[in-house]
Design an enzyme around this catalytic site. Sequence first.
Site, mmCIF file in Angstrom:
data_model
loop_
_atom_site.group_PDB
_atom_site.id
_atom_site.type_symbol
_atom_site.label_atom_id
_atom_site.label_comp_id
_atom_site.label_asym_id
_atom_site.label_seq_id
_atom_site.Cartn_x
_atom_site.Cartn_y
_atom_site.Cartn_z
ATOM 1 N N ASP A 137 0.841 -1.280 -0.011
ATOM 2 C CA ASP A 137 -0.173 -0.061 0.155
ATOM 3 C C ASP A 137 0.832 1.154 0.094
ATOM 4 O O ASP A 137 1.063 1.923 0.978
ATOM 5 C CB ASP A 137 -0.799 -0.251 1.370
ATOM 6 C CG ASP A 137 -1.992 -1.162 0.946
ATOM 7 O OD1 ASP A 137 -2.275 -1.421 -0.001
ATOM 8 O OD2 ASP A 137 -2.407 -1.634 1.959
ATOM 9 N N LYS B 84 0.552 -8.191 -2.201
ATOM 10 C CA LYS B 84 -0.842 -7.598 -2.676
ATOM 11 C C LYS B 84 -0.793 -6.396 -3.194
ATOM 12 O O LYS B 84 -0.150 -5.421 -2.490
ATOM 13 C CB LYS B 84 -1.745 -7.704 -1.538
ATOM 14 C CG LYS B 84 -3.223 -7.244 -1.945
ATOM 15 C CD LYS B 84 -4.038 -7.523 -0.634
ATOM 16 C CE LYS B 84 -4.111 -6.277 0.587
ATOM 17 N NZ LYS B 84 -4.876 -5.245 -0.121
ATOM 18 N N ASP C 284 -5.843 -6.807 -5.361
ATOM 19 C CA ASP C 284 -7.103 -6.535 -4.765
ATOM 20 C C ASP C 284 -7.847 -5.511 -5.099
ATOM 21 O O ASP C 284 -7.836 -4.353 -4.592
ATOM 22 C CB ASP C 284 -6.302 -6.447 -3.135
ATOM 23 C CG ASP C 284 -7.414 -6.196 -1.980
ATOM 24 O OD1 ASP C 284 -8.511 -6.729 -2.398
ATOM 25 O OD2 ASP C 284 -7.153 -5.743 -1.037
ATOM 26 N N LEU C 285 -8.541 -5.641 -6.279
ATOM 27 C CA LEU C 285 -9.145 -4.734 -6.771
ATOM 28 C C LEU C 285 -10.907 -4.678 -6.361
ATOM 29 O O LEU C 285 -11.620 -3.791 -6.774
ATOM 30 C CB LEU C 285 -9.187 -4.705 -8.329
ATOM 31 C CG LEU C 285 -7.690 -4.351 -8.758
ATOM 32 C CD1 LEU C 285 -7.747 -4.620 -10.239
ATOM 33 C CD2 LEU C 285 -7.266 -3.161 -8.193
ATOM 34 N N LYS C 286 -11.234 -5.867 -5.755
ATOM 35 C CA LYS C 286 -12.675 -5.730 -5.085
ATOM 36 C C LYS C 286 -13.575 -5.372 -6.133
ATOM 37 O O LYS C 286 -14.375 -4.542 -5.892
ATOM 38 C CB LYS C 286 -12.944 -4.950 -3.797
ATOM 39 C CG LYS C 286 -11.878 -5.350 -2.801
ATOM 40 C CD LYS C 286 -12.094 -4.563 -1.208
ATOM 41 C CE LYS C 286 -11.084 -4.959 -0.431
ATOM 42 N NZ LYS C 286 -9.822 -4.180 -0.450
ATOM 43 N N ASP D 50 -19.585 -4.864 -9.840
ATOM 44 C CA ASP D 50 -20.250 -3.913 -11.033
ATOM 45 C C ASP D 50 -21.353 -4.833 -11.818
ATOM 46 O O ASP D 50 -21.461 -6.235 -11.133
ATOM 47 C CB ASP D 50 -19.231 -3.634 -11.843
ATOM 48 C CG ASP D 50 -19.522 -2.328 -12.585
ATOM 49 O OD1 ASP D 50 -20.720 -2.184 -13.178
ATOM 50 O OD2 ASP D 50 -18.846 -1.168 -12.732
ATOM 51 N N THR E 148 -13.071 -5.524 6.856
ATOM 52 C CA THR E 148 -12.561 -5.971 8.248
ATOM 53 C C THR E 148 -12.656 -4.525 8.920
ATOM 54 O O THR E 148 -12.468 -4.597 10.252
ATOM 55 C CB THR E 148 -11.286 -6.372 8.425
ATOM 56 O OG1 THR E 148 -10.332 -5.896 7.326
ATOM 57 C CG2 THR E 148 -11.136 -7.907 8.009
ATOM 58 N N ARG F 193 -2.976 -7.745 13.551
ATOM 59 C CA ARG F 193 -2.195 -7.095 14.140
ATOM 60 C C ARG F 193 -1.187 -7.887 15.190
ATOM 61 O O ARG F 193 -1.845 -8.630 15.785
ATOM 62 C CB ARG F 193 -2.640 -5.659 14.847
ATOM 63 C CG ARG F 193 -3.493 -4.790 13.997
ATOM 64 C CD ARG F 193 -2.332 -3.906 13.191
ATOM 65 N NE ARG F 193 -2.845 -3.038 12.191
ATOM 66 C CZ ARG F 193 -3.221 -3.346 11.083
ATOM 67 N NH1 ARG F 193 -2.878 -4.509 10.408
ATOM 68 N NH2 ARG F 193 -3.622 -2.391 10.253
ATOM 69 N N GLY G 33 -0.247 -5.258 5.868
ATOM 70 C CA GLY G 33 -0.043 -4.073 5.247
ATOM 71 C C GLY G 33 0.991 -3.314 6.170
ATOM 72 O O GLY G 33 2.060 -3.385 6.157
ATOM 73 N N ARG G 34 0.200 -2.338 7.229
ATOM 74 C CA ARG G 34 0.965 -1.360 7.683
ATOM 75 C C ARG G 34 2.047 -1.749 8.621
ATOM 76 O O ARG G 34 3.065 -1.288 8.893
ATOM 77 C CB ARG G 34 0.076 -0.375 8.474
ATOM 78 C CG ARG G 34 -0.744 0.774 7.386
ATOM 79 C CD ARG G 34 -1.836 1.408 7.952
ATOM 80 N NE ARG G 34 -2.867 0.292 7.751
ATOM 81 C CZ ARG G 34 -4.101 0.868 8.063
ATOM 82 N NH1 ARG G 34 -4.359 2.328 8.581
ATOM 83 N NH2 ARG G 34 -5.304 -0.125 8.133
#
Length: 242
Positions: A16, A38, A65-67, A70, A121, A182, A211-212
């Site tokens: 990210d 990702k 990860d484009l979720k 449509d 989440t 976490r 990620g973070r």
Amino acid sequence: MLSKIYAIDRLMVALDVPDARSAESLLDRLQDSVRVVKIGLELFTSEGPTIVKLVQDQGKQVFLDLKFFDIDETVKRATARVADLGVEFLTVHAHRKTMHAALDGKRAQPELKILAVTVLTNFDLKDVQEGGSAWSIAELVVARAKAAADVGCYGVVASGQEPNAIRQAVGQNLAIVTPGVRLVGADTHDQARVTTPSQAIEQGSDYLVIGRPIRDADDPQAAAQAIVMEMQGAFDRRMANL
Ligand code: C5P
């Protein structure tokens, strides 16, 4: 005999970051501590398919990860384009029609695994109720996981609090991918349904998205290695108890 699970193949690190330069710099710092990367909305929006190629050229598997959410024709055609990129994983929202459309679109590329996002989440009960649902989060997650299994998705994305309920409803034939992970005592940021790596795997998660906690660590490689070690312990305990 069940084969060993290698945790390094089950850690999906979220890249990210805003652009290719920062992506390359994070990948440089991670070295070979990570195998699955990702790419999400931020990086894909700024760099497009070239970033996928850049990550693949470094020998990593790509999770896009484009979720998607449509109309069927659009999801089907967009999924076909993702399949052309040779990525391993793609997310769509866990609505029956959307999942069907994605599976239609990926036909030519059997390696592409479709993951269905159940309930984000960072959503809590209030967020779900505001969306018009009278169900609990667990009920919604389980209903959507059942639909994903029915339709034939490879897996679902769900928090580390839900895998037990998902397994009871759909059995073992669905991979569970868990973000919102976490380490003990760490900042939870905007995530609402948070678990530690061990808790998520004990509950039944098969892949963790992180990620973070890795991106923002002083030493991302050391952070990734520590997480993989914790994951390996939890997978080994799980296999020993089967
Ligand atoms: O930084 P953090 O570990 O919270 O990042 C989680 C990643 O997983 C983000 O890239 C986010 O977009 C993604 N994700 C999520 N919840 C989902 C699906 C994906 O947090 N349900």
